[in-house]
Scaffold this motif. Structure first.
Motif, PDB file in Angstrom:
ATOM      1  N   ALA A 262       0.801  -1.451   0.211  1.00  0.00           N
ATOM      2  CA  ALA A 262      -0.063   0.080  -0.050  1.00  0.00           C
ATOM      3  C   ALA A 262       0.833   1.361  -0.017  1.00  0.00           C
ATOM      4  O   ALA A 262       0.460   2.294  -0.623  1.00  0.00           O
ATOM      5  CB  ALA A 262      -0.915  -0.165   1.341  1.00  0.00           C
ATOM      6  N   LEU A 434      -5.751  -2.842  -2.042  1.00  0.00           N
ATOM      7  CA  LEU A 434      -5.536  -1.548  -2.715  1.00  0.00           C
ATOM      8  C   LEU A 434      -6.754  -0.654  -2.776  1.00  0.00           C
ATOM      9  O   LEU A 434      -7.865  -1.519  -3.431  1.00  0.00           O
ATOM     10  CB  LEU A 434      -4.708  -1.694  -3.726  1.00  0.00           C
ATOM     11  CG  LEU A 434      -3.286  -2.170  -3.682  1.00  0.00           C
ATOM     12  CD1 LEU A 434      -2.480  -2.439  -4.921  1.00  0.00           C
ATOM     13  CD2 LEU A 434      -2.472  -1.616  -2.794  1.00  0.00           C
ATOM     14  N   SER A 810      -6.024   1.288   2.702  1.00  0.00           N
ATOM     15  CA  SER A 810      -4.481   1.140   2.269  1.00  0.00           C
ATOM     16  C   SER A 810      -3.914   0.367   3.640  1.00  0.00           C
ATOM     17  O   SER A 810      -3.276  -0.338   3.715  1.00  0.00           O
ATOM     18  CB  SER A 810      -3.982   2.137   1.783  1.00  0.00           C
ATOM     19  OG  SER A 810      -4.392   2.687   0.657  1.00  0.00           O
TER      20      SER A 810
END
Length: 859
Positions: A262, A434, A810
């Motif tokens: 992330a 994500l 994230s």
């Protein structure tokens, strides 16, 4: 060369001669975007390659790794594993993270741990040959016996080249539980990866030296030829004790990749912001070029040129901007990647990797980012090229056709469609961890906002005219500026598209980072109530050295201590593909839980008939492991799976992998472990910090070399780490502002050049040169103010998405919203001043010729 090619080349040269500064600004914007995106991608790739090589050295040719979810393995498991059908070799490993003492600084302990591996050399030769040592007085690789070979001596240690460089000398002194362990450097590890600091000992010597008799960190397994991994696992797993897991060696690489993914993706997206901004600057440049050239194009069409000549000319101009920008960006990106790797490190300040490593040059990535830069420039030229074909040649030759051409860029329907699409994308869950939907939503909202710029400017100018109608007549320059912009809002909006885009994205990044930093600052206030903090160093498998019960009693009785709180911190592994989770045992009954933990929601009460232990989890635990509040879960504690009740969720910015907190008495009852690893001390009034810490070290040898820190020191260190982690983001923010300044400067320079005939006509009618300069500066002030306001609102929307959607998806934590006007206002003023100064200088240059020369026709 054909006549069409000659004509296109002539048009490109004419465009560059007419607007060299704006063309170069477009090239620079594309180059900056490509350089940043390529550099960050290469640094991330280099760091991952270095980590993979280091992992490959340690894992070797193992097909499976067996480890405990908590603590160490019993050595007796080695025979059980080796007897399983399909397993050829079972290699025992003892892994320690130890802190070397400096031989030159009075025994000062290093803050960077050195990984030491205890191996069985005869077995490891077939599984992890890269770990085989070479004695200092022998030649070649492999194991040797003889008078110089000291592998099996109790104090013999072998160092990799990187470890030898970091800790030179014939003796290596390691800190273990506050006591020095002296080892003799007896040779090297030629098979280790470059830059990998590693030490190797015989496993029996390591177990004896570091008080781990009968204990292992893991067992590396190599399958027999022809054995099937899945079938072997089916036979092996029923034989493993509770809390012991078997996973492939790739799980270690996958854990680190998941943990840093992330962060890496967010940096890449932020780097592409500069490229996106460059695309808008190219769009604005070529849109104005289309306006400037459209009468020439129309005349050529009337004289028999192909209808697509104008479109091809603009696309070629965009392609050349992309090619030159990409070539410059590739060169700058390679240089920047090397610089970042050797200064900031492979983690770019994120704390995921250590060291820099060699630069991984990826040809396909270089070509890909070069093509991305070209595509960005061509896409920026596509809309102006299409708009150049909308009007018939006869109409383009008439006055006012420029505004009609540019009005095609404004579309309410497109803006509504993009907005609806963005709202739908926000509902998407994360994909492979994500926030891809959120990123696409940001792009949709940004393009929607850009398409509405003409309508926003038109409405703003209408409000301005109606509000100041009576006053504008007193100031001719202001009246001319407002009237001209009101009559040509599309021209103004296209010129300011790059300003809106760059400022919106800059605002979003500044709002997100400032909100995060403020939230971390507030969080530190909550989690640091004591005066002093100390922690024993970690050594064996994430288990810190321990402070036993007598030492705890001695610390509690030290004069000058008003109150002391003990904690036990261990790592437990819930999923082989995820990083270990810290388990923090501390007293939770002394005060209300809301005063001890930064809770984020409702506290749930455990049912009366439930015998589960109450725990509180961080936000990441909910996402990564499904520990939702009010649920019942299992934790590997005390050698078996213990039921726990999740009573609440707390905010934790220190551990992205998640954390679990439970009461210290519950932990001791479940595990039988009465030791602690952390100490929090409240000092009595007037107590000496130095005297209290000295007495604590005397009472607990495990804390002998611990650096006790005050709450203020930890706060300063934490914020320093935060700023280091976001150092690249700060640089990206600054670059986005600089690109915005380029856009503003080139916008009004081109505007003045495009309107040279208009200014000449005004001069011919008696308007002074000073009034012309004043008019354009007022236009710049009004247009830029509207653009900054609209861009700021778009940036606020994007910032909210970053805070409320991107960060939770994230990194699995939330934060409070903050609006850093102390940064945003000066940035906006810098852009505004740049626009006005550029407009004044450009108007002065454009109006320097005679009025008759300016209004004459060139054909």
């Amino acid at each position: 060369m054909t006549s069409t090619a000659l004509l296109l080349r002539w048009l490109r040269r004419a465009q560059f001669r007419a607007q060299p500064g704006r063309t170069l600004a477009s090239v620079a914007a594309v180059a900056i975007g490509v350089a940043l995106a390529l550099a960050i991608h290469l640094v991330n790739a280099s760091a991952l390659d270095s980590f993979r090589h280091a992992i490959a050295t340690v894992n070797g040719e193992a097909d499976l790794q067996i480890s405990a979810a908590q603590g160490l393995l019993d050595e007796g498991l080695l025979d059980v594993v080796a007897a399983v059908d399909g397993i050829a070799i079972a290699s025992p490993i003892l892994e320690l993270d130890l802190y070397p003492r400096s031989p030159t600084r009075s025994g000062e302990v290093s803050r960077t741990p050195l990984k030491l591996l205890g191996i069985d050399p005869f077995v490891a030769a077939r599984v992890t040959p890269a770990l085989l040592p070479v004695a200092a007085d022998t030649q070649g690789a492999g194991l040797r016996t003889g008078p110089g070979m000291r592998l099996f001596d109790a104090d013999a240690v072998f160092l990799s080249d990187a470890a030898t460089t970091a800790y030179p000398g014939a003796e290596l002194v390691l800190d273990f539980g506050g006591h020095p362990i002296r080892l003799v450097v007896s040779g090297s590890l030629p098979g280790t990866a470059a830059g990998q600091a590693l030490a190797v000992m015989d496993i029996g010597s390591a177990q004896w030296a570091f008080d781990a008799i009968g204990k292992l960190s893991r067992i590396d397994v190599k399958l027999a030829p022809g054995a099937v991994l899945t079938s072997t696992l089916e036979r092996l797993r029923p034989l493993l004790p509770p809390g012991v897991q078997a996973a492939t060696p790739q799980a270690s690489e996958q854990r680190m990749s998941n943990l840093s993914r992330a962060y890496r993706v967010n940096l890449n997206v932020l780097a592409l912001v500069a490229l996106l901004t460059g695309g808008f600057i190219v769009f604005a440049t070529l849109s104005l070029a289309a306006v400037r050239q459209q009468q020439e194009m129309a005349l050529l069409a009337v004289l028999g040129a192909a209808p697509a000549t104008a479109t091809r000319a603009l696309l070629w101009q965009g392609a050349l901007v992309g090619v030159w920008g990409s070539l410059l960006g590739i060169g700058g990106g390679l240089a920047l990647a090397w610089l970042l790797l050797n200064t900031v490190g492979g983690d770019l300040g994120g704390g995921y990797f250590s060291g820099g490593g060699a630069l991984a040059v990826r040809p396909f990535a270089i070509v890909g980012f070069g093509l991305l830069g070209c595509a960005t420039a061509i896409l920026g030229a596509l809309a102006p090229a299409r708009a150049a074909r909308f009007l018939p040649a006869a109409r383009i030759l008439k006055a006012g056709s420029q505004e009609l051409t540019l009005r095609h860029f404004a579309s309410m329907r497109v803006a509504v469609a993009l907005t609806v699409t963005g709202l739908a994308l926000l509902l998407m869950p994360p994909i492979i961890g994500l926030p891809l939907g959120a990123y696409l939503a940001i792009a949709a909202f940004l393009f929607a906002g850009i398409s509405l710029v003409p309508l926003v400017i038109e409405h703003a100018l209408d409000v301005l005219r109606r509000t100041w109608r009576s006053s504008l007549w007193r100031y001719p320059a202001a009246w001319l500026a407002v009237t001209r912009q009101a009559q040509a809002p599309a021209s103004v909006s296209i010129a300011l598209a790059g300003v809106v885009a760059s400022f919106a994205l800059t605002c979003a990044m500044i709002i997100m980072v400032s909100s995060f930093r403020l939230s971390v600052d507030d969080w530190l206030d909550k989690v640091l109530p004591a005066d002093l903090y100390g922690r024993t160093p970690s050594s064996l498998q994430g288990v810190n050295a321990s402070i036993d019960s007598p030492a705890q009693a001695a610390i509690s009785a030290i004069p000058g201590i008003k109150r002391v709180q003990f904690l036990r911190s261990i790592d437990i592994r819930l999923d082989p593909t995820e990083a270990a989770v810290p388990l923090i045992a501390r007293s939770l009954t002394a005060q209300p839980i809301a005063q001890q933990l930064p809770l984020t929601g409702t506290v749930y009460t455990k049912p009366p008939d439930d015998d589960a232990v109450v725990v509180y989890v961080s936000e990441a635990m909910v996402v990564l492991h499904g520990f939702t509040p009010g649920s019942r879960q299992l934790l590997p504690l005390g050698g078996r799976q213990q039921p726990v009740f999740v009573a609440g969720v707390w905010r934790d910015y220190a551990r992205q992998t998640g954390a679990i907190t439970l009461d210290l008495e519950d932990y001791r009852r479940l595990t039988g472990d009465t030791t602690v690893s952390d100490v929090a001390v409240w000092l009595a009034e007037g107590a000496s910090v130095a005297a209290v810490t000295d007495r604590i070290r005397q009472a607990a040898p495990a804390l002998l070399n611990t650096a006790f820190r005050s709450a203020s020191d930890i706060r300063a260190l934490s914020l320093k780490i935060f700023d280091r982690s976001f150092a690249v983001t700060y640089v990206l923010e600054a670059i986005a502002i600089i690109v915005g300044l380029f856009g503003v400067a080139s916008t009004y320079a081109a505007e003045a050049l495009n309107r040279a005939r208009e200014f000449g006509m005004m001069r011919h009618l008696g308007v002074s040169r000073a009034m012309v300069m004043g008019q354009l500066s007022i236009e710049a002030g009004i247009g830029t103010t509207v653009a900054l306001t609209w861009g700021g609102l778009l940036g606020l929307l994007i910032g909210v998405i970053l805070i409320k959607q991107v960060n939770p998806q994230s990194f699995h934590w939330t934060m409070d919203m903050a609006l850093p006007l102390n940064i945003l206002v000066p940035s906006a003023l810098a852009l505004l001043v740049t626009a006005i100064l550029t407009a004044v200088l450009a108007a002065r240059s454009a109006s320097s010729g005679g009025p008759l020369q300016a209004v004459r026709q060139d054909w």
